[in-house]
Design an enzyme around this catalytic site. Structure first.
Site, short mmCIF file in Angstrom:
data_model
loop_
_atom_site.label_atom_id
_atom_site.label_comp_id
_atom_site.label_asym_id
_atom_site.label_seq_id
_atom_site.Cartn_x
_atom_site.Cartn_y
_atom_site.Cartn_z
N ASP A 193 -0.34 5.10 0.73
CA ASP A 193 -0.73 6.07 1.77
C ASP A 193 -0.65 5.46 3.16
O ASP A 193 -1.31 4.45 3.45
CB ASP A 193 -2.18 6.53 1.55
CG ASP A 193 -2.27 7.62 0.53
OD1 ASP A 193 -1.50 8.59 0.61
OD2 ASP A 193 -3.14 7.51 -0.35
N ASP B 251 0.87 -1.17 0.00
CA ASP B 251 0.00 0.00 0.00
C ASP B 251 0.92 1.24 0.00
O ASP B 251 2.10 1.14 0.35
CB ASP B 251 -0.86 -0.04 1.27
CG ASP B 251 -1.63 1.24 1.49
OD1 ASP B 251 -2.30 1.70 0.55
OD2 ASP B 251 -1.54 1.80 2.61
#
Ligand code: XBP
Ligand code: MG
Length: 235
Positions: free
Chosen positions: A11, A9
């Site tokens: 963010d 991922d």
């Protein structure tokens, strides 16, 4: 079971991007549009339950009593401007990697582990973040919000990475920071290691590994152990 790849991922996982990044850019967009809204640190933490900046905006505008068609249209325009403002922040160097990420990525590369990205963020700034912090050959498959039908917690982003690799989940592991990300990874059949941050909320006890920091209890070896035990459970 071999570690075939790690899917990151972006963010909150690779970069500290929400509180002093996206939140600031949303607020600048509100100001430019002469809107009275401002998201403080705590309120933004609540708003993060909705993934995707455009949907976050639209839901918020509806709650402020903006009529549905106008909320949808305004959210698109605000989000377009916010994306430019956030990209400027990235290019100014204001969005740092989380501590230990650079060394962790280098170590995985040294071990020859392929690295990929599955994010619900917008292509423009995702590529700016990756260009800012990593050499161009760091990640093989990069799936962004525009590439999928449904954002996290739906599994689409992870499934799209696996589809592009023509691979089954076995041997892969997701690295996440949020409950939505954990749900997305598990729904795609992937074990998930989490490195929580200040915005990590909810019950993440289903995570396959909860690390206090990159390079601390999260290393290529612990990921290898993780895919091995996931393989034993499913086989
Ligand atoms: C990130 C998101 C994104 C960002 C803002 O979630 O939900 O919406 O907050 O980026 P994850 P955009 O880390 O689970 O991918 O404005 O480009 O959506
Ligand atoms: Mg995240």
């Amino acid at each position: 079971m071999h570690l075939n790849g790690v899917i990151f991922d972006v963010d909150g996982t690779l970069v500290d991007s929400e509180r002093d990044g996206h939140r600031v850019a949303f607020n600048e967009a509100f100001a430019e549009f002469d809107l009275p809204y401002r998201w403080d640190v705590d309120e933004y933490g609540e708003l993060l339950k909705t993934t995707g900046g455009r949907y976050r905006l639209e839901g918020y505008l509806l709650k402020q009593g903006v009529e549905a068609a106008e909320a949808a249209e305004l959210a698109v325009r605000l989000h377009r401007r916010k994306t430019d403002l956030f990209t400027d922040l990235v290019e100014s160097g204001a969005i740092p990697l989380r501590p230990g990420v650079a060394a962790f990525i280098d170590e995985l590369k040294t071990h020859g582990v392929p690295l990929h990205v599955a994010t619900t963020g917008t292509r423009q700034w995702v590529h700016a973040v990756l260009a800012q912090h990593f050499s161009p050959d760091t990640f093989d498959v990069i799936v962004v919000g525009e590439d999928v039908e449904t954002l996290k917690p739906a599994p689409d982003a992870y499934l799209e990475v696996l589809r592009r690799l023509d691979a089954a989940p076995a041997g892969y592991v997701a690295i996440e920071d949020s409950l939505n990300g954990l749900h997305a990874a598990h729904a795609a059949g992937l074990p998930c290691a989490m490195v929580p941050n200040d915005y990590t909320h909810g019950d993440i006890s289903a995570a396959d590994l909860i690390a206090s920091a990159f390079g601390d209890d999260l290393t290529p070896e612990t990921l290898q152990d993780l895919v091995q035990s996931a393989g034993q459970i499913t086989s």
